[in-house]
Design a protein around this motif. Structure first.
Motif, short mmCIF file in Angstrom:
data_model
loop_
_atom_site.label_atom_id
_atom_site.label_comp_id
_atom_site.label_asym_id
_atom_site.label_seq_id
_atom_site.Cartn_x
_atom_site.Cartn_y
_atom_site.Cartn_z
N UNK A 10 0.81 -1.22 0.00
CA UNK A 10 0.00 0.00 0.00
C UNK A 10 0.84 1.26 0.00
N UNK A 11 2.16 1.14 -0.01
CA UNK A 11 3.03 2.30 0.05
C UNK A 11 2.88 3.21 -1.15
N UNK A 12 3.25 4.47 -0.97
CA UNK A 12 3.05 5.48 -2.02
C UNK A 12 4.24 5.57 -2.98
N UNK A 50 -2.88 -9.59 -0.08
CA UNK A 50 -2.30 -8.31 -0.47
C UNK A 50 -2.87 -7.20 0.41
N UNK A 51 -2.00 -6.43 1.04
CA UNK A 51 -2.42 -5.25 1.79
C UNK A 51 -2.18 -4.05 0.88
N UNK A 52 -3.27 -3.44 0.40
CA UNK A 52 -3.16 -2.39 -0.62
C UNK A 52 -4.10 -1.23 -0.29
N UNK A 56 -6.01 0.72 -5.60
CA UNK A 56 -5.10 -0.15 -6.34
C UNK A 56 -5.75 -1.48 -6.73
N UNK A 57 -6.94 -1.76 -6.21
CA UNK A 57 -7.51 -3.11 -6.29
C UNK A 57 -7.64 -3.63 -7.72
N UNK A 76 -7.52 -9.85 -0.62
CA UNK A 76 -7.08 -8.45 -0.59
C UNK A 76 -7.69 -7.76 0.62
N UNK A 77 -6.88 -6.94 1.29
CA UNK A 77 -7.39 -6.09 2.36
C UNK A 77 -6.87 -4.68 2.10
#
Length: 299
Positions: A10-12, A50-52, A56-57, A76-77
Motif C-alpha cells: 500500500x506504500x506510495x 495483499x495489503x493495498x 489499487x484493487x 485483498x485487504x
C-alpha cells in the motif's frame, strides 16, 4: 495448517516515482511480488493476502488473479486512514500512511493462521521463504515469533539512504532490541546511519529486519492497542510512522515474546529509487540464467 503470506503493497513509492509494487523486473515483465509468491508456493504457503490501497484493487486483480488461480488462495485487504475502526473518534490529519504495523492490522479480521509479512518491493529469495515456512509450521507460538535477518551491508542502495530495523542479537539467536534507523547509507567503505544531523557507525554484518516477520494472529491484539496509543500521542506529527519493529521492541522489552533471528544465505535486493531498477533487473536475469527461476514464472 499452511501458513499465510501477507504482502505490504500500500506504500506510495514517493522516492521511486511510480507504483513499483507492480512494475516489471523479470524477463517477461514479472514483478518482484511474482517472485516472492513463486517462492512462497514452493516453500509451502497456502494463501497470499495483499495489503493495498482500495484504489489499487483493480490493477492488482488484473495482474495477479488469473495467473495465481489454482496455485494459491488469494485475498485483498485495504489500508486506510479511518481511525474509527480502532475506537478513535478524533480527526487526525495525516500527510502519509501510518506505516507498516498499521498496515499489518488491515489483515486482522481474515488471517487466522500463522503468517509472515513482507514488503512488496523486496526480493528475499527461496531459502528465506523455506526457512520461514518451516518455522511457522513447527516452531511458532504466541510467544515465539521470528524475523529473517540480513547483513546490513548487503541491503544498501547505491542511490540514496534507506530505512532499516537494526537488530541486536544475543548468543541464543534471539533479538534483544530493534532500532529503526531511517537514514542508513554507505560512506567511504563503511556503513553509517544519520540521526539529528550526526553520523553513527554500524557493523557491515549487523543483522537487520527487511520486514520479513513471522507471527501468529496473537500479534494483532497488542499491535492494535499500541497503535491507538501511538496515534493519539503523535496526532501533531503528520509524518510519524508506526513501524513493525516498534511492536517487536515492545514485546521484547516487556518479555511478552521472543523473536528468533533466522539467518539466510540469500542475497537481498530491492527498489527504493528509480535508479535501482536496472540493478534489480540484472540480478534477476542472473538468477534466471543460473536456473534458480524459470524464464517465465507462471507457464
Amino acid at each position: 495448517m499452511k501458513p499465510t503470506l501477507l504482502i505490504l503493497a500500500a506504500g506510495m513509492a514517493s522516492r521511486y516515482g511510480s507504483m513499483k509494487q507492480i512494475d516489471g523486473f523479470g524477463p517477461n515483465g514479472e514483478t518482484i511480488i511474482d517472485y516472492s509468491i513463486y517462492d512462497a508456493i514452493k516453500a509451502g504457503f497456502g494463501k497470499v493476502v495483499f495489503i493495498i490501497k482500495e484504489e489499487f484493487a483493480d490493477n492488482f486483480r488484473a495482474i495477479f488473479d488469473e495467473k495465481l488461480k489454482g496455485k494459491i488462495d488469494v485475498d485483498y485487504v485495504y489500508q486506510n486512514f479511518d481511525l474509527k475502526q480502532f475506537g478513535i473518534e478524533e480527526e487526525i490529519y495525516r500527510e502519509k500512511p501510518w506505516g507498516t504495523a498499521h498496515a499489518m492490522l488491515s489483515g486482522r479480521d481474515i488471517v487466522k493462521e500463522p503468517f509472515c509479512i513482507i514488503n512488496a518491493d523486496d526480493f528475499y529469495g527461496y531459502d528465506a521463504f523455506k526457512k520461514m515456512a518451516d518455522f511457522l509450521t513447527t516452531d511458532v507460538t504466541d510467544s515465539q515469533f521470528s524475523i529473517v535477518g540480513y547483513k546490513i551491508g548487503k541491503t544498501l542502495s547505491d542511490f540514496g539512504a534507506v530505512s532499516r530495523g537494526v537488530c541486536d542479537v544475543d548468543d541464543t539467536g534471539n533479538i534483544t532490541a530493534i532500532n529503526e534507523r531511517t537514514k542508513v547509507y554507505g560512506k567511504d567503505g563503511a556503513v553509517v546511519y544519520e540521526e539529528d544531523d550526526k553520523e553513527y557507525p554500524l557493523s557491515f554484518d549487523n543483522p537487520v529486519s527487511m520486514n520479513f516477520w513471522g507471527f501468529t494472529p496473537a500479534v494483532f491484539k497488542i499491535t492494535e492497542q499500541e497503535f491507538v496509543k501511538f496515534a493519539l500521542s503523535h496526532k501533531d506529527k503528520p509524518k510519524a510512522e508506526f513501524f513493525i519493529p516498534l511492536i517487536a521492541d515492545i514485546l521484547i522489552k516487556n518479555s511478552s515474546a521472543d523473536f528468533r533471528s533466522i539467518p539466510t544465505d540469500n542475497t537481498w535486493f530491492g527498489v527504493t529509487y528509480k535508479e535501482d531498477k536496472p540493478v534489480v533487473q540484472a540480478s534477476i536475469d542472473e538468477l534466471v540464467k543460473n536456473g534458480e527461476y524459470p524464464e517465465n514464472l507462471w507457464k
